[in-house]
Design a protein around this motif. Structure first.
Motif, PDB file in Angstrom:
ATOM      1  N   MET A 161     -18.231  -7.776  30.694  1.00  0.00           N
ATOM      2  CA  MET A 161     -18.898  -8.851  29.967  1.00  0.00           C
ATOM      3  C   MET A 161     -20.403  -8.589  29.915  1.00  0.00           C
ATOM      4  SD  MET A 161     -18.733 -11.643  28.181  1.00  0.00           S
ATOM      5  CE  MET A 161     -17.023 -12.061  28.380  1.00  0.00           C
ATOM      6  N   LYS A 162     -20.960  -8.056  30.981  1.00  0.00           N
ATOM      7  CA  LYS A 162     -22.390  -7.740  31.009  1.00  0.00           C
ATOM      8  C   LYS A 162     -22.731  -6.728  29.911  1.00  0.00           C
ATOM      9  CE  LYS A 162     -26.080  -6.614  34.207  1.00  0.00           C
ATOM     10  NZ  LYS A 162     -26.433  -6.386  35.607  1.00  0.00           N
ATOM     11  N   LYS A 163     -21.877  -5.745  29.727  1.00  0.00           N
ATOM     12  CA  LYS A 163     -22.082  -4.747  28.668  1.00  0.00           C
ATOM     13  C   LYS A 163     -21.989  -5.403  27.287  1.00  0.00           C
ATOM     14  CE  LYS A 163     -20.156  -0.856  31.269  1.00  0.00           C
ATOM     15  NZ  LYS A 163     -19.027   0.082  31.355  1.00  0.00           N
ATOM     16  N   GLU A 164     -21.029  -6.285  27.133  1.00  0.00           N
ATOM     17  CA  GLU A 164     -20.846  -6.950  25.842  1.00  0.00           C
ATOM     18  C   GLU A 164     -22.030  -7.866  25.520  1.00  0.00           C
ATOM     19  OE1 GLU A 164     -16.948  -8.693  26.191  1.00  0.00           O
ATOM     20  OE2 GLU A 164     -15.970  -6.761  25.899  1.00  0.00           O
ATOM     21  N   ILE A 165     -22.553  -8.526  26.536  1.00  0.00           N
ATOM     22  CA  ILE A 165     -23.728  -9.372  26.325  1.00  0.00           C
ATOM     23  C   ILE A 165     -24.926  -8.508  25.935  1.00  0.00           C
ATOM     24  CG2 ILE A 165     -25.407 -10.884  27.484  1.00  0.00           C
ATOM     25  CD1 ILE A 165     -23.026 -12.096  29.042  1.00  0.00           C
ATOM     26  N   ALA A 166     -25.046  -7.339  26.544  1.00  0.00           N
ATOM     27  CA  ALA A 166     -26.135  -6.421  26.194  1.00  0.00           C
ATOM     28  C   ALA A 166     -26.026  -6.002  24.725  1.00  0.00           C
ATOM     29  CB  ALA A 166     -26.111  -5.198  27.100  1.00  0.00           C
ATOM     30  N   GLU A 167     -24.812  -5.803  24.238  1.00  0.00           N
ATOM     31  CA  GLU A 167     -24.614  -5.467  22.826  1.00  0.00           C
ATOM     32  C   GLU A 167     -25.023  -6.630  21.930  1.00  0.00           C
ATOM     33  OE1 GLU A 167     -20.652  -4.002  22.033  1.00  0.00           O
ATOM     34  OE2 GLU A 167     -20.743  -2.636  23.755  1.00  0.00           O
ATOM     35  N   LEU A 168     -24.675  -7.847  22.350  1.00  0.00           N
ATOM     36  CA  LEU A 168     -25.097  -9.023  21.574  1.00  0.00           C
ATOM     37  C   LEU A 168     -26.617  -9.126  21.536  1.00  0.00           C
ATOM     38  CD1 LEU A 168     -22.617 -11.891  22.569  1.00  0.00           C
ATOM     39  CD2 LEU A 168     -22.805 -10.740  20.353  1.00  0.00           C
ATOM     40  N   LYS A 169     -27.275  -8.803  22.644  1.00  0.00           N
ATOM     41  CA  LYS A 169     -28.740  -8.845  22.687  1.00  0.00           C
ATOM     42  C   LYS A 169     -29.337  -7.861  21.686  1.00  0.00           C
ATOM     43  CE  LYS A 169     -29.740 -10.364  27.387  1.00  0.00           C
ATOM     44  NZ  LYS A 169     -30.344  -9.981  28.679  1.00  0.00           N
ATOM     45  N   LYS A 170     -28.755  -6.687  21.605  1.00  0.00           N
ATOM     46  CA  LYS A 170     -29.238  -5.691  20.639  1.00  0.00           C
ATOM     47  C   LYS A 170     -29.077  -6.220  19.217  1.00  0.00           C
ATOM     48  CE  LYS A 170     -28.263  -1.577  23.403  1.00  0.00           C
ATOM     49  NZ  LYS A 170     -27.407  -0.385  23.526  1.00  0.00           N
ATOM     50  N   SER A 171     -27.951  -6.835  18.969  1.00  0.00           N
ATOM     51  CA  SER A 171     -27.697  -7.393  17.642  1.00  0.00           C
ATOM     52  C   SER A 171     -28.654  -8.530  17.330  1.00  0.00           C
ATOM     53  CB  SER A 171     -26.253  -7.903  17.548  1.00  0.00           C
ATOM     54  OG  SER A 171     -25.347  -6.855  17.755  1.00  0.00           O
ATOM     55  N   ALA A 172     -28.922  -9.369  18.323  1.00  0.00           N
ATOM     56  CA  ALA A 172     -29.832 -10.499  18.125  1.00  0.00           C
ATOM     57  C   ALA A 172     -31.257 -10.019  17.876  1.00  0.00           C
ATOM     58  CB  ALA A 172     -29.786 -11.430  19.330  1.00  0.00           C
ATOM     59  N   ALA A 173     -31.622  -8.920  18.496  1.00  0.00           N
ATOM     60  CA  ALA A 173     -32.972  -8.384  18.322  1.00  0.00           C
ATOM     61  C   ALA A 173     -33.225  -7.979  16.873  1.00  0.00           C
ATOM     62  CB  ALA A 173     -33.188  -7.186  19.245  1.00  0.00           C
ATOM     63  N   ALA A 174     -32.171  -7.624  16.177  1.00  0.00           N
ATOM     64  CA  ALA A 174     -32.300  -7.219  14.780  1.00  0.00           C
ATOM     65  C   ALA A 174     -32.368  -8.422  13.839  1.00  0.00           C
ATOM     66  CB  ALA A 174     -31.130  -6.317  14.390  1.00  0.00           C
ATOM     67  N   LYS A 175     -32.056  -9.601  14.346  1.00  0.00           N
ATOM     68  CA  LYS A 175     -32.062 -10.813  13.532  1.00  0.00           C
ATOM     69  C   LYS A 175     -33.479 -11.380  13.442  1.00  0.00           C
ATOM     70  CE  LYS A 175     -27.628 -11.372  12.862  1.00  0.00           C
ATOM     71  NZ  LYS A 175     -27.066 -11.357  11.543  1.00  0.00           N
ATOM     72  N   THR A 176     -33.630 -12.314  12.525  1.00  0.00           N
ATOM     73  CA  THR A 176     -34.902 -13.017  12.383  1.00  0.00           C
ATOM     74  C   THR A 176     -34.637 -14.505  12.212  1.00  0.00           C
ATOM     75  OG1 THR A 176     -34.879 -12.705   9.980  1.00  0.00           O
ATOM     76  CG2 THR A 176     -36.066 -11.050  11.305  1.00  0.00           C
ATOM     77  N   GLY A 177     -35.641 -15.279  12.430  1.00  0.00           N
ATOM     78  CA  GLY A 177     -35.588 -16.717  12.160  1.00  0.00           C
ATOM     79  C   GLY A 177     -34.548 -17.470  12.976  1.00  0.00           C
ATOM     80  N   GLU A 178     -33.909 -18.417  12.286  1.00  0.00           N
ATOM     81  CA  GLU A 178     -32.941 -19.315  12.920  1.00  0.00           C
ATOM     82  C   GLU A 178     -31.735 -18.555  13.464  1.00  0.00           C
ATOM     83  OE1 GLU A 178     -31.644 -22.779  14.523  1.00  0.00           O
ATOM     84  OE2 GLU A 178     -33.571 -22.434  13.576  1.00  0.00           O
ATOM     85  N   ALA A 179     -31.289 -17.535  12.750  1.00  0.00           N
ATOM     86  CA  ALA A 179     -30.140 -16.751  13.209  1.00  0.00           C
ATOM     87  C   ALA A 179     -30.438 -16.105  14.564  1.00  0.00           C
ATOM     88  CB  ALA A 179     -29.779 -15.683  12.185  1.00  0.00           C
ATOM     89  N   LYS A 180     -31.639 -15.598  14.705  1.00  0.00           N
ATOM     90  CA  LYS A 180     -32.041 -14.973  15.969  1.00  0.00           C
ATOM     91  C   LYS A 180     -32.101 -16.013  17.090  1.00  0.00           C
ATOM     92  CE  LYS A 180     -35.446 -11.907  18.003  1.00  0.00           C
ATOM     93  NZ  LYS A 180     -36.503 -10.944  17.708  1.00  0.00           N
ATOM     94  N   ASN A 181     -32.655 -17.185  16.781  1.00  0.00           N
ATOM     95  CA  ASN A 181     -32.740 -18.260  17.780  1.00  0.00           C
ATOM     96  C   ASN A 181     -31.348 -18.701  18.250  1.00  0.00           C
ATOM     97  OD1 ASN A 181     -35.526 -18.292  17.762  1.00  0.00           O
ATOM     98  ND2 ASN A 181     -35.658 -19.921  16.227  1.00  0.00           N
ATOM     99  N   GLU A 182     -30.439 -18.862  17.304  1.00  0.00           N
ATOM    100  CA  GLU A 182     -29.082 -19.280  17.648  1.00  0.00           C
ATOM    101  C   GLU A 182     -28.383 -18.230  18.515  1.00  0.00           C
ATOM    102  OE1 GLU A 182     -26.782 -20.395  14.225  1.00  0.00           O
ATOM    103  OE2 GLU A 182     -28.299 -21.833  13.552  1.00  0.00           O
ATOM    104  N   MET A 183     -28.528 -16.967  18.130  1.00  0.00           N
ATOM    105  CA  MET A 183     -27.916 -15.897  18.914  1.00  0.00           C
ATOM    106  C   MET A 183     -28.500 -15.870  20.329  1.00  0.00           C
ATOM    107  SD  MET A 183     -25.542 -14.204  17.305  1.00  0.00           S
ATOM    108  CE  MET A 183     -25.444 -12.690  18.216  1.00  0.00           C
TER     109      MET A 183
END
Length: 138
Positions: free
Chosen positions: A58-80
């Motif tokens: 799960m820690k690895k999967e959360i790290a992947e989500l963090k990478k994905s969130a870093a690429a987001k902007t605005g509200e989508a990034k905040n929600e992630m």
């Protein structure tokens, strides 16, 4: 008559092997209890290892989500990021529960195991929802 007498002698000779003393009962009870304890410990260790592996994954999967969130902007990034924070808090809670589980025994272990299983179901559900939302936002 001689055969009946011979039968009684034969039975008397074999009787001590069938007799059970209180010491025999105590020893067998003690052995059974030790076997039950060993079985429970083995179950507990297996469950702990399974949970440790799941938490590491799960820690690895959360790290992947963090990478994905870093690429987001605005509200989508905040929600992630909010979802990631929530997942991390749940994971931290489970890590603490796992530490307590390692110290528990008997009925407490059973209750801890049930609680951790429910917590794991909750965190995997949250992760699935976060991942699904990310997939929709792509």
């Amino acid at each position: 008559m001689k055969s009946v007498f011979a039968l009684f002698i034969a039975l008397a000779a074999f009787q001590p092997s069938f007799a059970t003393t209180s010491e025999d009962v105590k020893q067998k009870t003690s052995e059974a209890a030790a076997s039950a304890v060993n079985y429970t410990k083995a179950q507990q260790e297996a469950f702990q290892k399974e949970m440790e592996a799941k938490l590491a994954e799960m820690k690895k999967e959360i790290a992947e989500l963090k990478k994905s969130a870093a690429a987001k902007t605005g509200e989508a990034k905040n929600e992630m990021n909010q979802q990631i924070n929530s997942l991390e808090k749940k994971q931290d809670g489970m890590t603490k529960d796992l530490a307590q589980l390692k110290k528990s025994s008997g009925k407490a272990w059973g209750h801890m195991k049930d609680g951790m299983s429910k917590a794991w179901d909750s965190i995997t559900d949250s992760y699935s929802k976060a991942k699904a939302e990310y997939a929709e936002q792509k």
